[in-house]
Design an enzyme around this catalytic site. Structure first.
Site, PDB file in Angstrom:
ATOM      1  N   GLY A 331       0.815  -1.203   0.000  1.00 19.28           N
ATOM      2  CA  GLY A 331       0.000   0.000   0.000  1.00 19.28           C
ATOM      3  C   GLY A 331       0.851   1.257   0.000  1.00 19.28           C
ATOM      4  N   ASP A 332       0.159   2.378   0.005  1.00 17.10           N
ATOM      5  CA  ASP A 332       0.788   3.699  -0.015  1.00 17.10           C
ATOM      6  C   ASP A 332       0.281   4.475   1.188  1.00 17.10           C
ATOM      7  OD1 ASP A 332       1.462   6.382  -0.448  1.00 17.10           O
ATOM      8  OD2 ASP A 332       1.373   6.174  -2.620  1.00 17.10           O
ATOM      9  N   HIS A 351      12.161  11.137   8.554  1.00 17.29           N
ATOM     10  CA  HIS A 351      13.228  12.059   8.144  1.00 17.29           C
ATOM     11  C   HIS A 351      13.332  12.183   6.619  1.00 17.29           C
ATOM     12  CE1 HIS A 351      16.859   9.076   7.602  1.00 17.29           C
ATOM     13  NE2 HIS A 351      15.771   8.615   7.034  1.00 17.29           N
TER      14      HIS A 351
END
Length: 472
Positions: A331-332, A351
């Site tokens: 998934g995203d 980061h």
């Protein structure tokens, strides 16, 4: 006062006053040049000295003059010029004089500390020469060719397909900074160079190769673009940024994945001893790559279920082992729902992103996480102290490559608050990364574990290094 020393030149080599032959450097041994050339050169020098000395002789009415602080008759000039110690005095009197200079015309001589500062600036300016040598040596597999036995330059060059003379010069530089050792006409491994071997348990070869990839290396040529725009220098040359580029270039992506895997081994060793992950029934590793950290946790917490969440091309080759309680979800995190879990683990993810994107990621987790869940954030933290720290170097890499940033503890707390999370605790590790804990705003539920009303018992923890000051 600044001492200026002018050295005259003969027609074919440098002339110094302390030389026995006026025109040549053969103190006491006669002139090796000889012949007409030597005679012309020395005669020319003698005439020049006589002319200049005559100009500086101060008549005193008795036929005597003063040169180099001594009184003598004018007729003694040729004798003076053939006596070495006196000739030196004449030379020093004429050409090595202390001349007063003002601050506006000549800079003052640097103090000892200033001299060190000059050297430091030069070393930093040229440091990338050495870094580039490390990249190339890692790419060529030179450390693997050395193996367990010392190797000659010629054998290493043949195995690597490169020129022996050039390789020797590169390895000589690396040996001067503590990587490899030249002894008994052969190259030996030392503690540092062994980390460039592919078979080392904590090998850094893939990580060094990644940093040396032309596409990453060249991105730093656009550092000024990042300074002027605040945007990723990498994205200036490659639209879509680092992660889109990696998804479209399998070879570089393979090196990147291998680098992240090798780096994770060091991080895992620093994290596992400082936190009890077995307290969670389910842990979701967000953008966890190949799942090295999560799988290490599952091995030490056999009752815990793990969920590995990352992009489809990243997790495509991840196959759970027999008996391993691991679920793979593609998934995203910008567009898909987060898996439901008791703890959400993000190691070196935030980061990579600017504040706006980081807020989207954390807000998506906050949106889908149960009220009791924790967010466990593993990131390098920029200290408030001014000295060297790995985080300050990584911060520039984040700015240039993905466009993200390293943050201070205060900046992480502010970021959390914008996602309705509260920093719960900072856990120190023995690695170069910290472990953060955040808890979500959860008004009207189980009370106040952070000393402020409206917070539930879900937490976010930050793991913080106690050796981050080391420059790795």
């Amino acid at each position: 006062m600044v001492t200026w020393c002018f050295i005259g030149e003969s027609s074919h080599r440098e002339l110094r006053a302390e030389e026995s032959c006026i025109g040549h450097a053969n103190s006491g041994a006669g002139c090796s040049e000889g012949g007409l050339v030597c005679s012309l050169a020395c005669t020319t020098t003698l005439l020049v000295l006589m002319t200049l000395c005559s100009a500086f002789i101060e008549p005193n009415g008795t036929g005597r003059g003063t040169v180099a602080g001594q009184r003598f008759p004018r007729r003694m000039l040729p004798e003076l010029l053939t006596t070495k110690d006196k000739r030196m005095r004449i030379w020093n009197s004429l050409f090595c004089q202390e001349i007063p200079m003002t601050a506006s015309t000549v800079p003052s001589m640097p103090a000892a500390s200033q001299s060190f500062a000059n050297i430091q600036v030069m070393q930093l300016t040229t440091a990338y020469w050495t870094s580039r040598c490390v990249h190339v040596v890692a790419e060529l597999g030179v450390a693997d060719h050395i193996g367990d036995l010392p190797q000659s330059t010629e054998s290493l060059a043949k195995a690597s397909g490169i020129r022996p003379d050039a390789l020797h010069r590169v390895l000589r530089l690396l040996a001067s900074v503590g990587i490899f050792e030249w002894k008994d006409n052969a190259w030996h491994h030392n503690e540092a160079s062994r980390f460039l071997r592919s078979d080392h348990p904590a090998s850094l070869r893939d990580y060094v190769r990644m940093l040396g990839l032309p596409v990453f290396w060249s991105a730093f040529e656009e550092l000024e673009h990042s300074l002027r725009t605040g945007e990723s220098a990498f994205a200036k040359r490659h639209a879509g940024g680092v992660f889109t580029y990696l998804a479209e270039h399998s070879e570089e992506c393979h090196i990147f994945d291998a680098a992240m895997s090798s780096k994770s081994h060091r991080d895992i060793a620093a994290i596992l001893p400082v936190y009890d992950f077995s307290q969670f029934a389910t842990i979701s590793d967000i953008a966890g790559g190949r799942g090295h950290l999560l799988r290490a946790i599952l091995r030490t917490s056999p009752t815990t279920q793990g969920i590995l969440f990352d992009q489809p091309h990243v997790v495509a080759e991840v196959v759970p082992e027999r008996g391993e309680k691991l679920e793979v979800v593609s998934g995203d995190f910008f567009s898909d729902c987060m898996p439901r879990a008791d703890a959400y683990l993000l190691m070196n993810i935030i980061h990579d992103w600017r504040d706006a994107d980081s807020i989207k990621i954390l807000s998506a987790i906050r949106r889908d996480m149960p009220p009791h869940a924790r967010v466990l954030l593993i990131e390098t933290v920029v200290p408030s102290t001014p000295g060297p720290h790995l985080s300050k170097e990584l911060d520039i890499a984040m700015m240039v490559l993905p466009g993200g940033k390293e943050r201070t503890e205060e900046e992480y707390a502010e970021l959390a608050a914008k996602c309705f999370l509260r920093l719960k605790r900072v856990v120190e590790t023995m690695g170069p990364i910290p472990f953060w804990s955040w808890s979500p705003f959860n008004q009207g539920t189980k009370g106040d574990i952070l000393g402020a009303p409206g917070f539930g018992d879900s937490e976010l923890w930050l793991f913080k290094s106690v050796i981050g000051g080391l420059r790795l």
